[in-house]
Design a protein around this motif. Sequence first.
Motif: not given
Length: 545
Positions: A123-129, A138-144, A184-198
């Motif tokens: 969610l940290n990645t998605i909301t920032r993207a 790749y932000s528009t790949m989240l619009l689904c 297939d979208l799940l390997t795109l940058p905007v679906f890759i996790p980033t540490h929620r605090e760091l």
Amino acid sequence: MRKVFKKVVATGLALSMLLGMSACGDKNKAGDTASAAGNYKSITTTMSMESGTLDSAGITSYWWWSYTSLATAPLVELAADGSYKNILADSYEVNDDMTVYTFHIKEDANWNNGDAVTAADFLNTITRALDPDCGNGYSTMLLCIKGAEAIYKEGADISTLGVECPDDKTIIFNLTEPTAYFMDLLTLPVFIPTHRELQTETNGPWSMGEDMDALVSCGPFYMAEYVPNQYCVYKKNDSYVLKDEIHLDEVKTMAMEDTQAIISAYKTGELDIATADYTVLEEYDGSDELVKYVATTSNYELFDITKPPFDDVRVREAFSISIDRDAVATACGTNYIGTSFFVGTGVISKASGKTWSEEAGGELLTYDVERAKELLAEAGYPNGEGFPTVTYKYPSTQIESDIAQALQAQWKENLGIEVQLEAQETQVNISDRRAGDFDICRMQWTADFIDPYTYLSMYRTTDSYNDNGTNCSEYDALMEESNKESDPVKRYELLHEAEKILVADYFWAIPVVNRETIVLMNPKLTNRIVDPSRGNIRTKYLDIE
């Protein structure tokens, strides 16, 4: 596991020291390194010169793709047989109408600092993207996802996003409608996790390698050492959920772009893997060091259609149909083929099992110099007279120079137009293209997932990768309809129609060549698995004989 970031190192010394650690001028260094250090296995390969950041939610470009192949992990990845292999996901369920995807994250999925990988990291990645200022293409790949479009385009509250995290190890995606390619979208940058605090500062110091403590990894390796624009050293991540499938202890990536220099470094034993070109085919014919596979890469040119002369469709068509694409391919080498298709010709159709070009049943464009001259005259430039000075911008690599010079010569001979050439550093070329600062600009796209949508979606009116101002309600409607179509045959018909509008009706882009990837690999490297999505070898799975 101490991490090191080196900002100032003498280039020559740094390169020679790194290469000397394992190479010693021996062509079979990978095997020798392993035996010299017990079971410690290390290889050296290359990466593109830095562009973008390492932030999955930020500016992702060549550097990110090198990094992600080693140091990040998706929920699932595509296997060679078309199935999806669980990586961070333990299991998942999809509802009957394919609008709700529920993923259960593995209990032992951790970051290399010991913190658990949780739903909040995704969610940290998605909301920032979804911040339009993030710079992520790749932000528009989240619009689904439900609510994502209103958040991204209208500034709606993030609480309206259709992503649920009922507990730390469960994440639920609620889609606005069935999306045939969602997995297939799940390997795109905007679906890759980033540490929620760091990793919450988008494009922050951590994403440039300047805060190595924050640059934690949940993938097979972590970045242990980094010298800007010179090299990175990755060490095996013992916290990785599938660590038993990872055989290498260390991967070194050298920042190199010149193909001949890369080939030379391979021959002297400084590299274990080298992306090569046709010049090595005869020398390595029949050798197990030579690896060839069809790339899902399309090389094409973009016009700035927002101003003269390329706001005139007649001019764009003249430039496009005056190109002998086979001749351009010949100038590039025997591993290139001319193409009139925007979508990579080797992309396999999920509808027919044929390649994209086979399924289309014929070329989209015909080489026709006489018609090109007629169009140019109709536009007010007979034999190129009075045509304004225009410049073609391209990255300063040998292959792009070959393409540029071939195009320049053909436009001069066939249209009477002298196109100026401007070779640029890769990052400058990308920046100019993204800013719309070009007349004609080289563009290259490698499929992010095996579906034509990864190519065609970029030229929807509102897409974040629409760098040349394409604006067509007819095209947008076809792309939207293809998303809603569940029948793969009908869906691919819509996508073929959309490509025709892009390339052969309005000539917004000029497809030129596709290629076969040629790689030289140390013969002692085994377990060579090709990523079916992106058409490259998955370095993370390699082993040493």
